[in-house]
Design a protein around this motif. Structure first.
Motif, PDB file in Angstrom:
ATOM      1  N   ASN A 147       0.840  -1.202   0.000  1.00  0.00           N
ATOM      2  CA  ASN A 147       0.000   0.000   0.000  1.00  0.00           C
ATOM      3  C   ASN A 147       0.868   1.243   0.000  1.00  0.00           C
ATOM      4  O   ASN A 147       1.735   1.395   0.862  1.00  0.00           O
ATOM      5  CB  ASN A 147      -0.918   0.016   1.227  1.00  0.00           C
ATOM      6  N   PHE A 148       0.604   2.119  -0.961  1.00  0.00           N
ATOM      7  CA  PHE A 148       1.436   3.305  -1.132  1.00  0.00           C
ATOM      8  C   PHE A 148       0.649   4.587  -0.900  1.00  0.00           C
ATOM      9  O   PHE A 148      -0.551   4.639  -1.177  1.00  0.00           O
ATOM     10  CB  PHE A 148       2.006   3.356  -2.555  1.00  0.00           C
ATOM     11  N   GLY A 149       1.348   5.590  -0.413  1.00  0.00           N
ATOM     12  CA  GLY A 149       0.775   6.917  -0.290  1.00  0.00           C
ATOM     13  C   GLY A 149       1.703   7.937  -0.920  1.00  0.00           C
ATOM     14  O   GLY A 149       2.900   7.677  -1.095  1.00  0.00           O
ATOM     15  N   ILE A 150       1.136   9.083  -1.259  1.00  0.00           N
ATOM     16  CA  ILE A 150       1.929  10.197  -1.802  1.00  0.00           C
ATOM     17  C   ILE A 150       1.615  11.425  -0.957  1.00  0.00           C
ATOM     18  O   ILE A 150       0.469  11.665  -0.590  1.00  0.00           O
ATOM     19  CB  ILE A 150       1.580  10.504  -3.275  1.00  0.00           C
ATOM     20  N   HIS A 151       2.648  12.200  -0.686  1.00  0.00           N
ATOM     21  CA  HIS A 151       2.536  13.389   0.153  1.00  0.00           C
ATOM     22  C   HIS A 151       3.314  14.496  -0.540  1.00  0.00           C
ATOM     23  O   HIS A 151       4.316  14.247  -1.197  1.00  0.00           O
ATOM     24  CB  HIS A 151       3.168  13.049   1.512  1.00  0.00           C
ATOM     25  N   ALA A 152       2.840  15.723  -0.432  1.00  0.00           N
ATOM     26  CA  ALA A 152       3.625  16.868  -0.924  1.00  0.00           C
ATOM     27  C   ALA A 152       3.340  18.062  -0.041  1.00  0.00           C
ATOM     28  O   ALA A 152       2.295  18.149   0.605  1.00  0.00           O
ATOM     29  CB  ALA A 152       3.294  17.196  -2.369  1.00  0.00           C
ATOM     30  N   PHE A 153       4.290  18.955  -0.037  1.00  0.00           N
ATOM     31  CA  PHE A 153       4.217  20.137   0.803  1.00  0.00           C
ATOM     32  C   PHE A 153       4.679  21.310  -0.050  1.00  0.00           C
ATOM     33  O   PHE A 153       5.848  21.415  -0.366  1.00  0.00           O
ATOM     34  CB  PHE A 153       5.156  19.918   2.000  1.00  0.00           C
ATOM     35  N   LEU A 154       3.726  22.134  -0.472  1.00  0.00           N
ATOM     36  CA  LEU A 154       4.092  23.256  -1.351  1.00  0.00           C
ATOM     37  C   LEU A 154       4.186  24.571  -0.593  1.00  0.00           C
ATOM     38  O   LEU A 154       4.957  25.450  -0.939  1.00  0.00           O
ATOM     39  CB  LEU A 154       3.074  23.415  -2.487  1.00  0.00           C
ATOM     40  N   ALA A 155       3.339  24.732   0.423  1.00  0.00           N
ATOM     41  CA  ALA A 155       3.320  25.978   1.195  1.00  0.00           C
ATOM     42  C   ALA A 155       2.663  25.693   2.537  1.00  0.00           C
ATOM     43  O   ALA A 155       1.871  24.770   2.653  1.00  0.00           O
ATOM     44  CB  ALA A 155       2.527  27.047   0.451  1.00  0.00           C
ATOM     45  N   SER A 156       2.989  26.499   3.551  1.00  0.00           N
ATOM     46  CA  SER A 156       2.351  26.307   4.853  1.00  0.00           C
ATOM     47  C   SER A 156       1.530  27.535   5.220  1.00  0.00           C
ATOM     48  O   SER A 156       1.690  28.609   4.639  1.00  0.00           O
ATOM     49  CB  SER A 156       3.404  26.025   5.918  1.00  0.00           C
ATOM     50  N   ILE A 186      -2.049   2.641  -4.838  1.00  0.00           N
ATOM     51  CA  ILE A 186      -1.965   3.899  -4.093  1.00  0.00           C
ATOM     52  C   ILE A 186      -3.241   4.030  -3.270  1.00  0.00           C
ATOM     53  O   ILE A 186      -4.327   4.216  -3.804  1.00  0.00           O
ATOM     54  CB  ILE A 186      -1.752   5.088  -5.053  1.00  0.00           C
ATOM     55  N   SER A 187      -3.088   3.861  -1.950  1.00  0.00           N
ATOM     56  CA  SER A 187      -4.261   3.801  -1.089  1.00  0.00           C
ATOM     57  C   SER A 187      -4.591   5.123  -0.402  1.00  0.00           C
ATOM     58  O   SER A 187      -5.671   5.269   0.139  1.00  0.00           O
ATOM     59  CB  SER A 187      -4.099   2.688  -0.042  1.00  0.00           C
ATOM     60  N   PHE A 188      -3.662   6.093  -0.445  1.00  0.00           N
ATOM     61  CA  PHE A 188      -3.992   7.397   0.124  1.00  0.00           C
ATOM     62  C   PHE A 188      -3.097   8.501  -0.438  1.00  0.00           C
ATOM     63  O   PHE A 188      -1.993   8.241  -0.925  1.00  0.00           O
ATOM     64  CB  PHE A 188      -3.896   7.393   1.658  1.00  0.00           C
ATOM     65  N   ILE A 189      -3.614   9.717  -0.351  1.00  0.00           N
ATOM     66  CA  ILE A 189      -2.878  10.908  -0.758  1.00  0.00           C
ATOM     67  C   ILE A 189      -2.968  11.894   0.401  1.00  0.00           C
ATOM     68  O   ILE A 189      -4.049  12.127   0.937  1.00  0.00           O
ATOM     69  CB  ILE A 189      -3.454  11.495  -2.065  1.00  0.00           C
ATOM     70  N   ASN A 190      -1.814  12.415   0.820  1.00  0.00           N
ATOM     71  CA  ASN A 190      -1.758  13.330   1.961  1.00  0.00           C
ATOM     72  C   ASN A 190      -1.560  14.744   1.445  1.00  0.00           C
ATOM     73  O   ASN A 190      -0.518  15.096   0.901  1.00  0.00           O
ATOM     74  CB  ASN A 190      -0.600  12.899   2.873  1.00  0.00           C
ATOM     75  N   LEU A 191      -2.597  15.576   1.632  1.00  0.00           N
ATOM     76  CA  LEU A 191      -2.524  16.983   1.220  1.00  0.00           C
ATOM     77  C   LEU A 191      -1.981  17.782   2.406  1.00  0.00           C
ATOM     78  O   LEU A 191      -2.713  18.089   3.333  1.00  0.00           O
ATOM     79  CB  LEU A 191      -3.904  17.501   0.827  1.00  0.00           C
ATOM     80  N   SER A 192      -0.704  18.067   2.367  1.00  0.00           N
ATOM     81  CA  SER A 192      -0.035  18.683   3.506  1.00  0.00           C
ATOM     82  C   SER A 192      -0.023  20.203   3.397  1.00  0.00           C
ATOM     83  O   SER A 192      -0.338  20.765   2.361  1.00  0.00           O
ATOM     84  CB  SER A 192       1.392  18.143   3.553  1.00  0.00           C
ATOM     85  N   GLY A 193       0.375  20.859   4.459  1.00  0.00           N
ATOM     86  CA  GLY A 193       0.589  22.299   4.415  1.00  0.00           C
ATOM     87  C   GLY A 193       0.039  23.048   5.608  1.00  0.00           C
ATOM     88  O   GLY A 193       0.701  23.889   6.178  1.00  0.00           O
ATOM     89  N   GLY A 194      -1.169  22.742   5.996  1.00  0.00           N
ATOM     90  CA  GLY A 194      -1.756  23.433   7.147  1.00  0.00           C
ATOM     91  C   GLY A 194      -2.478  24.695   6.772  1.00  0.00           C
ATOM     92  O   GLY A 194      -2.035  25.474   5.935  1.00  0.00           O
ATOM     93  N   ILE A 195      -3.620  24.900   7.388  1.00  0.00           N
ATOM     94  CA  ILE A 195      -4.444  26.072   7.086  1.00  0.00           C
ATOM     95  C   ILE A 195      -4.040  27.218   8.007  1.00  0.00           C
ATOM     96  O   ILE A 195      -3.962  27.034   9.215  1.00  0.00           O
ATOM     97  CB  ILE A 195      -5.931  25.724   7.263  1.00  0.00           C
ATOM     98  N   GLY A 196      -3.804  28.371   7.428  1.00  0.00           N
ATOM     99  CA  GLY A 196      -3.371  29.531   8.198  1.00  0.00           C
ATOM    100  C   GLY A 196      -4.507  30.165   8.960  1.00  0.00           C
ATOM    101  O   GLY A 196      -5.663  29.836   8.775  1.00  0.00           O
TER     102      GLY A 196
END
Length: 196
Positions: A147-156, A186-196
């Motif tokens: 099981n694979f996931g993908i994560h990215a972090f473009l901005a916080s 691909i079992s999940f996608i992590n939308l990273s960054g955090g809401i300001g």
């Protein structure tokens, strides 16, 4: 309420960045509200364990990771998010490779949103290039990952509505290509960054 906003997606889970407020009382409340924890250190992993969160309740992302952090993450069966291509061999050596694994993708380029906040992940040292990501999936799959996931972090601290749709588009497009080319589930996608 985030959970309400994403209730159309049965698989949605919010992960609270422990480093933002490393307080076990607040973590306990968040756990009761259904949150998982985003950890980046041994202490944060231990705090998550102390409030009763293990397994897929924990997303472990870190850079320059000491061996004991990977060992603890494996012990807790946390979702390990590999930040760097070289972490594959390192994790295998120090703690073994899990069946469920995530990779941090750095799509490169410059991203600007309407309020003028911008970020340039192309300059960042975090995450894998497109070529490394495809190679990582092939290697991990050949070594038994299921099981694979993908994560990215473009901005916080994002305060505009465009950030997450833009990030989701990038990640879902690369997920389709990865699945076609590597056959990885691909079992999940992590939308990273955090809401300001």
């Amino acid at each position: 309420n985030m959970a309400k906003a994403f209730s159309w997606n049965k698989g949605f889970k919010e992960y609270f960045a422990v480093k933002a407020t490393p307080n076990p009382y607040i973590m306990q409340v968040l756990k009761e509200e259904g949150c998982g924890f985003d950890c980046s250190s041994l202490t944060e992993l231990m705090m998550s364990e102390a409030v009763g969160s293990v397994g897929s309740e924990i997303m472990f992302s870190s850079n320059a990771t000491p061996p004991e952090e990977f060992v603890k993450a494996r012990e807790l069966d946390a979702i390990i998010n590999l930040d760097d291509f070289t972490h594959i061999a390192f994790l295998e050596k120090v703690a073994g490779l899990p069946k469920r694994i995530c990779c941090r993708y750095n799509p490169g380029g410059v991203y600007e949103v309407s309020n003028g906040i911008m970020d340039n992940p192309g300059d960042a040292k975090y995450g894998m290039t497109t070529e490394q990501l495809f190679e990582a999936f092939k290697i991990l799959k050949s070594k038994g990952a299921k099981n694979f996931g993908i994560h990215a972090f473009l901005a916080s601290n994002t305060v505009t509505n465009e950030y997450y749709p833009m990030l989701a588009k990038i990640l879902f497009e690369v997920a389709v290509k990865l699945q076609k080319e590597t056959g990885a589930h691909i079992s999940f996608i992590n939308l990273s960054g955090g809401i300001g």
